[in-house]
Design an enzyme around this catalytic site. Structure first.
Site, short mmCIF file in Angstrom:
data_model
loop_
_atom_site.label_atom_id
_atom_site.label_comp_id
_atom_site.label_asym_id
_atom_site.label_seq_id
_atom_site.Cartn_x
_atom_site.Cartn_y
_atom_site.Cartn_z
N ASP A 44 1.69 -1.32 11.94
CA ASP A 44 0.36 -1.78 11.50
C ASP A 44 0.09 -3.24 11.88
O ASP A 44 -1.00 -3.74 11.61
CB ASP A 44 0.23 -1.62 9.98
CG ASP A 44 0.23 -0.15 9.57
OD1 ASP A 44 -0.18 0.70 10.39
OD2 ASP A 44 0.65 0.16 8.44
N LYS A 74 0.83 -1.21 0.00
CA LYS A 74 0.00 0.00 0.00
C LYS A 74 0.87 1.26 0.00
O LYS A 74 0.64 2.18 -0.79
CB LYS A 74 -0.94 -0.04 1.21
CG LYS A 74 -1.93 1.10 1.30
CD LYS A 74 -3.17 0.69 2.06
CE LYS A 74 -2.98 0.53 3.54
NZ LYS A 74 -2.71 1.80 4.26
N SER A 75 1.86 1.30 0.87
CA SER A 75 2.71 2.51 0.96
C SER A 75 3.44 2.77 -0.35
O SER A 75 3.50 3.91 -0.83
CB SER A 75 3.76 2.32 2.06
OG SER A 75 3.15 2.19 3.31
N GLN A 82 4.42 9.16 7.27
CA GLN A 82 3.48 10.08 6.64
C GLN A 82 3.92 11.53 6.85
O GLN A 82 3.88 12.33 5.91
CB GLN A 82 2.07 9.85 7.18
CG GLN A 82 1.52 8.48 6.76
CD GLN A 82 0.16 8.18 7.30
OE1 GLN A 82 -0.40 8.95 8.09
NE2 GLN A 82 -0.41 7.06 6.89
N SER A 111 7.21 8.99 11.98
CA SER A 111 6.04 8.81 11.11
C SER A 111 6.44 9.01 9.66
O SER A 111 6.88 10.10 9.27
CB SER A 111 4.94 9.80 11.50
OG SER A 111 4.02 9.93 10.42
C1 S3P Z 1 2.31 4.74 6.20
C2 S3P Z 1 2.86 5.09 7.40
C3 S3P Z 1 2.37 4.61 8.70
C4 S3P Z 1 1.42 3.42 8.55
C5 S3P Z 1 0.45 3.61 7.44
C6 S3P Z 1 1.16 3.82 6.12
C7 S3P Z 1 2.89 5.30 4.96
O1 S3P Z 1 1.68 5.67 9.34
O2 S3P Z 1 0.72 3.19 9.75
O3 S3P Z 1 -0.39 2.47 7.33
O4 S3P Z 1 2.60 4.77 3.87
O5 S3P Z 1 3.64 6.27 5.05
P1 S3P Z 1 2.45 6.78 10.23
O6 S3P Z 1 3.30 7.58 9.35
O7 S3P Z 1 1.33 7.58 10.83
O8 S3P Z 1 3.19 5.99 11.28
#
Ligand code: S3P
Length: 449
Positions: free
Chosen positions: A326, A28-29, A175, A173
């Site tokens: 996750d 997904k990421s 994100q 994080s």
């Molecule tokens: C993700 C980062 C994670 C993860 C999310 C996907 C990403 O979140 O929990 O499912 O693709 O960058 P955080 O950045 O809030 O830890």
């Protein structure tokens, strides 16, 4: 929070031994990033193995709304980008559905464009904090108008970056880090982001692959820094998306728990910042062999050969949380069948995922008769003696990973386990039920009349 009107329950009863060779859907990421960086590149990006779950389709729709051409042809996807700085004002509200990654990364992108855009999402996403990206992105002169607590819907009026960005994030994080990087791509000079521990580095790897200059370093105390040179010319590339280790986690744990099982999961992403669950399960005694390690498009991948194993409870240190953030709900399910206690420390971030996963996991286990307790940000599960069964459906609260974790629990429970909303699973793992049933599970959907 409550499930949508069109929800469908799902029930999972005792499984037969799991056997077979399988591949789970794309990461997904990495899928989100391939679409976003493709939209910022010059020329065509081709993507094989893209996850076509709802979250990623939201990103695809947003990239189209911002002017990129995005098209799926059979198993492959193609993006014709507009170059860094070339996106245009979207004509309507961008609906990010359930996807926190879409919302936060696209907020970073939009903060660098001098037009106004509007972001919203489903009931789960509208409850999640955006202030963690609003704070660093406001440095650029971008303006954000959100609901209380930095929640969606949110309007963003971006600004042309005049100076390099520099941000020290209080949380690990990916994100937050990626949102700042996406803004910094559009500015002059070198953008710097520091986080207390390294979170998944897919943005760093893929930006390098597309031609950006990205330097990373890690101090002895874990402090991790990314430096990104602004205004690069990104060139369209061919991206191969590995299977998502966070999705592989469900059949993997199921095979460990169901007696007599032996399965092989192929082409799994093995980025070391994502494999905390595999390490933890191996420490607990799981028989997981990592075979055929290789590298594809800048990411390590391997096949996993997994056999039924007996597990012992352990303490999972807080330092491991970023590499398996996750995976705690499914680890907690595994822990219910380990001997002794499993203590999972440093889980504060679990409270702000698609649902409050710390509470949802503990409550769900308790309602199946398993001893689980939350103290601060530690979850402790007492395993071994449980013969779980649930009288009432588990509340999914629009959270795909809660739904899948408890369906796996049903595979090894005395009575069947029901989850109140199976539709949430489509955000990350389309085809979960048929895939699991093909291995030996007994799961089915129950439409709600
Ligand atoms: C993700 C980062 C994670 C993860 C999310 C996907 C990403 O979140 O929990 O499912 O693709 O960058 P955080 O950045 O809030 O830890």
């Amino acid at each position: 929070m409550h499930s949508s009107a069109a929800s469908i329950k799902a029930v999972s009863a005792k499984a037969k031994p799991l056997t077979g060779i399988l591949t789970v859907p794309g990461d997904k990421s990495i899928s989100h990033r391939a679409l976003m960086f493709g939209a910022l590149a010059v020329g065509e990006t081709s993507i094989s193995g893209l996850l076509t779950g709802e979250d990623v389709l939201r990103t695809a729709a947003a990239m189209r709304a911002l002017g990129a051409e995005v098209e799926g042809k059979g198993a492959d996807w193609f993006v014709r980008g507009r170059g860094v700085g070339g996106l245009r004002e979207p004509a309507d509200v961008l609906d990010m559905g359930n996807s926190g990654t879409s919302a936060r990364l696209i907020a970073g992108l939009l903060s660098a464009y001098p037009f106004t855009s509007f972001l919203t999402g489903d009931a789960s996403l509208r409850n999640r904090p955006m202030d963690r990206v609003i704070k660093p992105l406001s440095q650029t002169g971008a303006r954000f108008i959100s609901r209380a607590g930095g929640r969606l819907p949110m309007a963003i009026t971006g600004s042309s970056l005049a100076a390099p960005l520099s941000y020290v994030s209080p949380i690990a994080s990916a994100q937050v880090k990626s949102a700042v990087m996406l803004a910094g791509l559009h500015g002059p000079g070198v953008t710097t982001v520091t986080e207390p521990a390294a979170s998944r580095d897919h943005s760093e790897r893929m930006l390098r692959y597309f031609g950006a200059k990205v330097a990373t370093s890690q101090a002895d105390d874990g402090l991790y820094t990314v430096q990104l040179a602004g205004r690069p010319e990104l060139t369209g590339r061919s991206v191969i998306v590995p299977a998502d280790p966070s999705s592989a986690a469900f059949p993997l744990v199921a095979a460990i728990l169901v007696p007599g099982s032996a399965i092989t999961i192929t082409n799994v992403g093995m980025n070391p910042l994502r494999t905390g669950l595999f390490t933890t399960l191996q420490e607990m005694g799981a028989n997981i062999q990592i075979v055929n390690p290789r590298e594809e498009a800048g990411e390590p991948v391997a096949d996993l050969v997994v056999k039924h194993s007996s597990l012992q409870g352990i303490t999972v240190p807080a330092a491991r949380a970023p590499s398996m953030i996750d995976e705690y709900p499914i680890l907690a399910v595994a822990a219910a069948f380990a001997s002794g206690e499993t203590r999972m420390e440093g889980l504060a971030e679990l409270k702000v995922k698609e649902s409050d996963r710390l509470t949802a996991t503990a409550n769900g286990l308790q309602s199946c008769g398993i001893t689980a307790r939350v103290e601060g940000d530690t979850l402790t599960v007492t395993g071994g003696k449980a013969r779980p069964s649930s009288a009432t459906p588990i509340a999914v609260n629009l959270d795909h990973r809660i739904a899948m974790s408890f369906l796996v629990l049903g595979m090894v429970s005395d009575g069947a386990v029901t989850v109140d909303d199976a539709t949430a699973i489509a955000t990350s793992f389309p085809g979960f039920l048929p895939l699991m049933n093909g291995l030996g599970a007994d799961m089915r959907e129950i439409p709600i009349k």
